[in-house]
Write a protein that holds these residues in place. Structure first.
Motif, PDB file in Angstrom:
ATOM      1  N   SER A  38       0.850  -1.207   0.000  1.00 27.34           N
ATOM      2  CA  SER A  38       0.000   0.000   0.000  1.00 27.34           C
ATOM      3  C   SER A  38       0.880   1.250   0.000  1.00 27.34           C
ATOM      4  O   SER A  38       0.659   2.206   0.754  1.00 27.34           O
ATOM      5  CB  SER A  38      -0.947   0.010   1.211  1.00 27.34           C
ATOM      6  N   TYR A 124       5.001 -12.992  16.954  1.00 27.51           N
ATOM      7  CA  TYR A 124       5.709 -12.582  18.168  1.00 27.51           C
ATOM      8  C   TYR A 124       4.824 -11.625  18.955  1.00 27.51           C
ATOM      9  O   TYR A 124       4.504 -10.540  18.470  1.00 27.51           O
ATOM     10  CB  TYR A 124       7.043 -11.915  17.819  1.00 27.51           C
ATOM     11  N   ARG A 126       1.753 -11.107  19.532  1.00 31.68           N
ATOM     12  CA  ARG A 126       0.781 -10.453  18.639  1.00 31.68           C
ATOM     13  C   ARG A 126      -0.212  -9.570  19.404  1.00 31.68           C
ATOM     14  O   ARG A 126      -0.766  -8.613  18.852  1.00 31.68           O
ATOM     15  CB  ARG A 126       0.059 -11.539  17.833  1.00 31.68           C
TER      16      ARG A 126
HETATM   17  P1  NAD Z   1       0.857  -5.645   8.181  1.00 30.11           P
HETATM   18  O1  NAD Z   1       1.890  -4.578   8.302  1.00 30.11           O
HETATM   19  O2  NAD Z   1      -0.402  -5.574   8.984  1.00 30.11           O
HETATM   20  O3  NAD Z   1       1.505  -7.083   8.443  1.00 30.11           O
HETATM   21  C1  NAD Z   1       2.621  -7.477   7.730  1.00 30.11           C
HETATM   22  C2  NAD Z   1       3.018  -8.877   8.092  1.00 30.11           C
HETATM   23  O4  NAD Z   1       3.505  -8.865   9.432  1.00 30.11           O
HETATM   24  C3  NAD Z   1       1.891  -9.912   8.037  1.00 30.11           C
HETATM   25  O5  NAD Z   1       2.391 -11.074   7.393  1.00 30.11           O
HETATM   26  C4  NAD Z   1       1.573 -10.176   9.505  1.00 30.11           C
HETATM   27  O6  NAD Z   1       1.122 -11.498   9.710  1.00 30.11           O
HETATM   28  C5  NAD Z   1       2.944  -9.948  10.130  1.00 30.11           C
HETATM   29  N1  NAD Z   1       2.885  -9.581  11.562  1.00 30.11           N
HETATM   30  C6  NAD Z   1       2.179  -8.578  12.116  1.00 30.11           C
HETATM   31  N2  NAD Z   1       2.369  -8.553  13.465  1.00 30.11           N
HETATM   32  C7  NAD Z   1       3.222  -9.562  13.750  1.00 30.11           C
HETATM   33  C8  NAD Z   1       3.794 -10.056  14.958  1.00 30.11           C
HETATM   34  N3  NAD Z   1       3.525  -9.517  16.153  1.00 30.11           N
HETATM   35  N4  NAD Z   1       4.626 -11.125  14.880  1.00 30.11           N
HETATM   36  C9  NAD Z   1       4.897 -11.695  13.691  1.00 30.11           C
HETATM   37  N5  NAD Z   1       4.381 -11.275  12.493  1.00 30.11           N
HETATM   38  C10 NAD Z   1       3.552 -10.220  12.534  1.00 30.11           C
HETATM   39  O7  NAD Z   1       0.513  -5.656   6.625  1.00 30.11           O
HETATM   40  P2  NAD Z   1      -0.545  -6.455   5.723  1.00 30.11           P
HETATM   41  O8  NAD Z   1      -1.812  -5.708   5.653  1.00 30.11           O
HETATM   42  O9  NAD Z   1      -0.577  -7.918   6.028  1.00 30.11           O
HETATM   43  O10 NAD Z   1       0.228  -6.223   4.329  1.00 30.11           O
HETATM   44  C11 NAD Z   1      -0.188  -6.823   3.152  1.00 30.11           C
HETATM   45  C12 NAD Z   1      -0.003  -5.817   2.034  1.00 30.11           C
HETATM   46  O11 NAD Z   1      -0.247  -6.457   0.799  1.00 30.11           O
HETATM   47  C13 NAD Z   1      -0.976  -4.628   2.139  1.00 30.11           C
HETATM   48  O12 NAD Z   1      -0.308  -3.448   1.768  1.00 30.11           O
HETATM   49  C14 NAD Z   1      -2.037  -4.979   1.116  1.00 30.11           C
HETATM   50  O13 NAD Z   1      -2.715  -3.861   0.571  1.00 30.11           O
HETATM   51  C15 NAD Z   1      -1.155  -5.663   0.068  1.00 30.11           C
HETATM   52  N6  NAD Z   1      -1.977  -6.460  -0.857  1.00 30.11           N
HETATM   53  C16 NAD Z   1      -2.414  -5.830  -1.972  1.00 30.11           C
HETATM   54  C17 NAD Z   1      -3.219  -6.507  -2.871  1.00 30.11           C
HETATM   55  C18 NAD Z   1      -3.690  -5.742  -4.079  1.00 30.11           C
HETATM   56  O14 NAD Z   1      -3.176  -4.641  -4.290  1.00 30.11           O
HETATM   57  N7  NAD Z   1      -4.639  -6.247  -4.846  1.00 30.11           N
HETATM   58  C19 NAD Z   1      -3.582  -7.836  -2.634  1.00 30.11           C
HETATM   59  C20 NAD Z   1      -3.095  -8.460  -1.481  1.00 30.11           C
HETATM   60  C21 NAD Z   1      -2.298  -7.749  -0.568  1.00 30.11           C
END
Ligand code: NAD
Length: 183
Positions: A38, A124, A126
């Motif tokens: 994003s 970790y 969470r």
């Molecule tokens: P996020 O920052 O919420 O999480 C990122 C990663 O960190 C995830 O895999 C999550 O499981 C991991 N995580 C979070 N807290 C954690 C913890 N305490 N311990 C271990 N792991 C942890 O981001 P997100 O929303 O998952 O990011 C996905 C991105 O992919 C977004 O930007 C989304 O828009 C993009 N996306 C876009 C499309 C599209 O454009 N069509 C499709 C799918 C995904």
């Protein structure tokens, strides 16, 4: 053959859980690509920070952990309005990779269907290391500073992140209908 993996997140903001994941992945592969998802988003409650701010936070946090940063590549990845095209879109923005680490079910699903080796990293603390919770605590004036790496905290203070979050959370009730807000 060199093993290169990608881990995509919004990192709004990067927290200590993300950093633990980076360390874990680098125990298993040669190089890590951090995709800033994003990337086009900023200045909203869900996505308050620009891709550039998130990139700075990530690179400073990585440097502080002592991780060999020549093994890490950071790339911004804007969203596309079509999930079935997203994997090829990510590939076009990133150095080549064969492994995908994600805890996000949609990300896992899309890369699995495209034939990638998809792995779920451990979570970790969470309950605490959670972007939504950190953003909520910032708005509500609760403690959040201990949940992000020190270099990330420094940058967030420099850019007045709390003020930004509080401004973004304000609603002009005269202009906008009241609606339930997602944080
Ligand atoms: P996020 O920052 O919420 O999480 C990122 C990663 O960190 C995830 O895999 C999550 O499981 C991991 N995580 C979070 N807290 C954690 C913890 N305490 N311990 C271990 N792991 C942890 O981001 P997100 O929303 O998952 O990011 C996905 C991105 O992919 C977004 O930007 C989304 O828009 C993009 N996306 C876009 C499309 C599209 O454009 N069509 C499709 C799918 C995904």
């Amino acid at each position: 053959m060199l093993k290169r993996a990608i881990f995509i997140g919004r990192f709004q903001p990067p927290h200590k859980g993300h950093l633990e994941v980076f360390k874990k992945i680098l125990e298993e592969v040669d190089e890590l690509i951090i995709g800033i998802g994003s990337a086009q988003e900023s200045h909203t409650i869900e996505n308050p920070f620009t891709a550039g701010e998130r990139m700075l936070m990530l690179s400073k946090a990585l440097a502080e952990t002592g991780i060999d940063t020549s093994r890490v590549h950071i790339v911004p990845i804007p969203d596309v309005n079509n999930n079935s095209l997203w994997v090829s879109h990510v590939i076009s923005f990133s150095p080549p990779f064969s492994i995908v680490y994600s805890g996000n079910p949609l990300v896992q699903r899309l890369f699995k269907e495209a034939g990638f080796d998809v792995r779920a990293p451990p979570l970790y603390n969470r309950q605490e290391y959670h972007g939504t919770k950190i953003r909520k605590h910032m708005i509500e004036g609760k403690r959040w500073e201990h949940l992000v790496p020190k270099p990330v905290l420094k940058i967030m203070l420099e850019i007045d992140a709390v003020d930004r979050m509080r401004d973004l959370s304000k609603t002009d009730y005269l202009l906008k209908p009241k609606r339930k807000r997602q944080i």
